[in-house]
Design a protein around this motif. Structure first.
Motif, short mmCIF file in Angstrom:
data_model
loop_
_atom_site.label_atom_id
_atom_site.label_comp_id
_atom_site.label_asym_id
_atom_site.label_seq_id
_atom_site.Cartn_x
_atom_site.Cartn_y
_atom_site.Cartn_z
N LYS A 103 0.83 -1.20 0.00
CA LYS A 103 0.00 0.00 0.00
C LYS A 103 0.87 1.26 0.00
O LYS A 103 0.59 2.24 -0.71
CB LYS A 103 -0.92 -0.01 1.23
N MET A 104 1.93 1.19 0.82
CA MET A 104 2.85 2.34 0.87
C MET A 104 3.47 2.60 -0.49
O MET A 104 3.55 3.73 -0.95
CB MET A 104 3.99 2.03 1.87
N ALA A 151 1.03 4.06 -2.82
CA ALA A 151 0.75 5.46 -2.51
C ALA A 151 1.90 6.35 -2.97
O ALA A 151 1.68 7.38 -3.62
CB ALA A 151 0.53 5.61 -1.00
N MET A 152 3.12 5.97 -2.64
CA MET A 152 4.27 6.81 -2.99
C MET A 152 4.41 6.92 -4.50
O MET A 152 4.58 8.01 -5.04
CB MET A 152 5.56 6.21 -2.41
N ILE A 185 1.47 8.95 -6.02
CA ILE A 185 1.61 10.39 -5.81
C ILE A 185 2.77 10.94 -6.63
O ILE A 185 2.69 12.01 -7.20
CB ILE A 185 1.77 10.69 -4.31
N CYS A 188 2.41 13.88 -9.28
CA CYS A 188 3.19 15.11 -9.14
C CYS A 188 4.02 15.37 -10.40
O CYS A 188 4.09 16.51 -10.88
CB CYS A 188 4.10 15.02 -7.92
N ILE A 226 3.85 18.68 -12.82
CA ILE A 226 5.00 19.54 -13.11
C ILE A 226 5.24 19.62 -14.61
O ILE A 226 5.47 20.71 -15.15
CB ILE A 226 6.26 19.01 -12.38
N THR A 278 2.65 21.88 -16.24
CA THR A 278 2.93 23.29 -15.97
C THR A 278 4.14 23.77 -16.76
O THR A 278 4.12 24.85 -17.34
CB THR A 278 3.22 23.52 -14.47
N LEU A 329 -5.05 18.72 -1.88
CA LEU A 329 -4.65 17.40 -2.38
C LEU A 329 -4.44 16.42 -1.23
O LEU A 329 -4.85 15.26 -1.31
CB LEU A 329 -3.37 17.54 -3.21
N LEU A 385 -6.54 12.98 -0.70
CA LEU A 385 -5.87 11.67 -0.72
C LEU A 385 -5.69 11.08 0.67
O LEU A 385 -4.96 10.13 0.86
CB LEU A 385 -4.48 11.81 -1.38
N PHE A 393 -5.98 7.45 1.22
CA PHE A 393 -5.14 6.67 0.31
C PHE A 393 -3.71 6.59 0.82
O PHE A 393 -2.97 5.66 0.51
CB PHE A 393 -5.21 7.34 -1.07
N ILE A 394 -3.30 7.59 1.63
CA ILE A 394 -1.90 7.65 2.09
C ILE A 394 -1.75 6.90 3.40
O ILE A 394 -2.35 7.27 4.40
CB ILE A 394 -1.47 9.12 2.28
N PRO A 395 -0.92 5.82 3.43
CA PRO A 395 -0.68 5.12 4.69
C PRO A 395 0.10 6.02 5.64
O PRO A 395 0.93 6.81 5.19
CB PRO A 395 0.20 3.92 4.26
N GLN A 428 2.51 5.57 7.66
CA GLN A 428 3.96 5.44 7.78
C GLN A 428 4.71 6.34 6.78
O GLN A 428 5.82 6.76 7.04
CB GLN A 428 4.41 3.99 7.54
N VAL A 429 4.12 6.55 5.61
CA VAL A 429 4.85 7.32 4.59
C VAL A 429 4.20 8.68 4.37
O VAL A 429 4.45 9.33 3.36
CB VAL A 429 4.92 6.55 3.25
N ALA A 488 6.58 11.85 3.81
CA ALA A 488 7.23 11.84 2.50
C ALA A 488 6.23 12.24 1.42
O ALA A 488 6.56 13.03 0.52
CB ALA A 488 7.80 10.45 2.22
N CYS A 489 5.01 11.71 1.53
CA CYS A 489 3.99 12.06 0.53
C CYS A 489 3.65 13.54 0.58
O CYS A 489 3.51 14.19 -0.45
CB CYS A 489 2.73 11.24 0.76
N LEU A 527 6.36 15.59 -0.98
CA LEU A 527 6.31 15.44 -2.43
C LEU A 527 5.24 16.35 -3.03
O LEU A 527 5.47 17.07 -4.01
CB LEU A 527 6.00 13.97 -2.75
N ILE A 528 4.07 16.35 -2.39
CA ILE A 528 2.97 17.18 -2.89
C ILE A 528 3.31 18.66 -2.78
O ILE A 528 3.13 19.44 -3.71
CB ILE A 528 1.68 16.86 -2.08
N THR A 550 5.87 19.73 -5.33
CA THR A 550 5.27 19.86 -6.66
C THR A 550 4.63 21.23 -6.85
O THR A 550 4.85 21.91 -7.85
CB THR A 550 4.20 18.77 -6.85
N THR A 576 7.15 24.00 -7.19
CA THR A 576 7.72 24.06 -8.54
C THR A 576 6.75 24.72 -9.50
O THR A 576 7.14 25.55 -10.33
CB THR A 576 8.06 22.62 -9.01
N ILE A 577 5.48 24.35 -9.37
CA ILE A 577 4.46 24.95 -10.24
C ILE A 577 4.41 26.46 -10.02
O ILE A 577 4.36 27.25 -10.98
CB ILE A 577 3.09 24.29 -9.97
#
Lengths: 232, 202
Positions: free
Chosen positions: A17-18, A21-22, A25, A29, A33, A36, B57, B61, B64-66, B68-69, B72-73, B76-77, B80, B83-84
């Motif tokens: 699942k992790m 998800a990673m 996403i 992302c 990018i 854009t 976002l 989500l 959907f996002i566990p 543990q991570v 990091a997610c 990342l978001i 992003t 940068t936009i």
């Protein structure tokens, strides 16, 4: 202790699942990018080109039209007819009568925060730099960005001496930065207190770039004259 | 009922839980980019945009996002959208990008945005998260402007580049320098807390 088997099964199911998800996403992302980047690229390039074109008028006083030149394979300055990338370009400016007002050259070098991109105007007739403009800088707002605003500093570039030595192959005196208020010679760049590193960087960039370009442009100054389709 | 609560989510960011004056979050841009009112406004808007988009976002989500991570997610978001924003500002104006350039990318590490994602958006609905981000963004913008205006007026004698004082005004250079950011922030915190205390006692 009784919980440990439950945890291990949990961990194995959730690692998929992790990962999902990673990766999911990440892909989302990346997509955002790219969209854009593609969407803004034409406009960013146009704005950059416009800024450059306007800067040419700023660094060459009295200019009413410009032409772009590049160095061809034989080492001669040639007017650029079609759009070409990845060649070093210089921009010649002309006044209303079609007389050469000077040549604008782009130069870059390390500033305080990042690479500085500048444009300066060289006038072969007076053998001096007659204008200067910062194209791109990430210098500290309020401090390093004084190189774009400080009136005393900008006055350096109204008439900065870059005369050639007798052999026409090198400068008589290289452009050098000095501390604020210590300018004594017409080829020295007076610095800014509070923006020491940025103003020194400008002096050094100019020093290096003029050593390379000024002899070339001066020797071939005839190439820039408008001999055809003169102004009405 | 839900209408009033989402208004509450908006209002709290402006004053009661103001990200700068109460939570004291995101101090790096607050101190670094608040030397002129214009830079402060642009930075506040850019941060608010990233905050709103990442809150949306993350909230969308959240199942959907566990857990543990999750950090990091979120990063990342956030990265992003930073940068936009960077590309968008370049496309809006070369001048603006010139004055903010270095600080835009630093929004990624603004703890305000990560803290809203972690503490609020990951636990609340899309609508509430949006209101929370709008409120926090507006509160951050307001605080940055408070600092930027004071520092520009005292340090340069101008506001939005317009001269406010006669020529013989000796500007306080220290206000433009990093130390001035701390002085101004301290003064605003003092005022803010004094007002809050007076309200509490009366």
């Amino acid at each position: 202790m009784t919980e440990s088997p439950a945890i291990s099964t949990n961990a194995s199911t959730s690692s998929t699942k992790m990962l999902v998800a990673m990766v999911g996403i990440g892909i989302l992302c990346a997509l955002l990018i790219v969209v854009t980047f593609q969407g803004t690229l034409p406009r960013i390039e146009r704005l950059r080109a416009e800024a450059l074109a306007q800067a040419v008028f700023k660094v060459l006083p009295g200019t009413s039209q410009t032409r772009t030149f590049f160095i061809d394979n034989s080492g001669q300055f040639t007017e650029m007819v079609a759009e070409e990338t990845a060649v070093t370009k210089v921009y010649a400016g002309y006044d209303q009568q079609g007389q050469l007002t000077g040549v604008a050259v782009e130069a870059s070098g390390q500033g305080y925060a990042d690479i500085l991109r500048i444009l300066y105007g060289y006038q072969p007739q007076s053998q001096s730099i007659v204008g200067f403009h910062v194209l791109e800088s990430k210098e500290t707002p309020g401090l390093g960005d004084k190189i774009e605003k400080d009136a005393n500093f900008l006055a350096n570039f109204e008439q900065l001496d870059v005369s050639l030595a007798e052999d026409l192959k090198q400068l008589q005196n290289q452009v050098v930065p000095v501390k604020q208020g210590e300018k004594q010679h017409p080829w020295e760049v007076d610095g800014i207190t509070g923006a020491t590193i940025s103003s020194r960087a400008i002096g050094d960039i100019l020093g290096a770039s003029t050593m390379e370009w000024v002899p070339l442009i001066y020797q071939q100054r005839g190439n820039f004259e408008l001999n055809r389709d003169s102004q009405p | 009922m839900s209408a009033t609560t989402s208004t509450d989510e908006f209002i709290k960011g402006l004053w009661r839980e103001n990200p700068v004056f109460v939570q004291v979050l995101g101090m790096c841009p607050v101190l670094a980019v608040s030397n002129t009112a214009e830079n402060a406004l642009a930075m506040g808007l850019a941060t608010a945009f990233v905050l709103i988009m990442s809150n949306l976002l993350v909230s969308a989500l959240r199942s959907f996002i566990p857990k543990q991570v999750r950090i990091a997610c979120y990063i990342l978001i956030i990265a992003t959208f930073v940068t936009i924003t960077d590309y968008a500002i370049q496309a809006i104006s070369v001048e603006l990008h010139k004055s903010l350039g270095a600080f835009i990318s630093l929004i990624v590490v603004n703890c305000l945005i990560l803290s809203r994602a972690e503490a609020f958006a990951s636990k609340n609905t899309l609508g509430k998260s949006l209101m929370d981000a709008l409120g926090m963004g507006a509160g951050f913008l307001f605080a940055l402007f408070c600092l930027g205006a004071v520092r520009e007026i005292l340090g340069n004698g101008t506001l939005f580049g317009l001269a406010l004082f006669p020529d013989n005004f000796e500007s306080w250079i220290v206000m433009i320098l990093p130390a001035g950011g701390f002085f101004t922030l301290a003064a605003w915190l003092l005022i803010f807390n004094a007002i809050n205390e007076r309200r509490g006692t009366s």
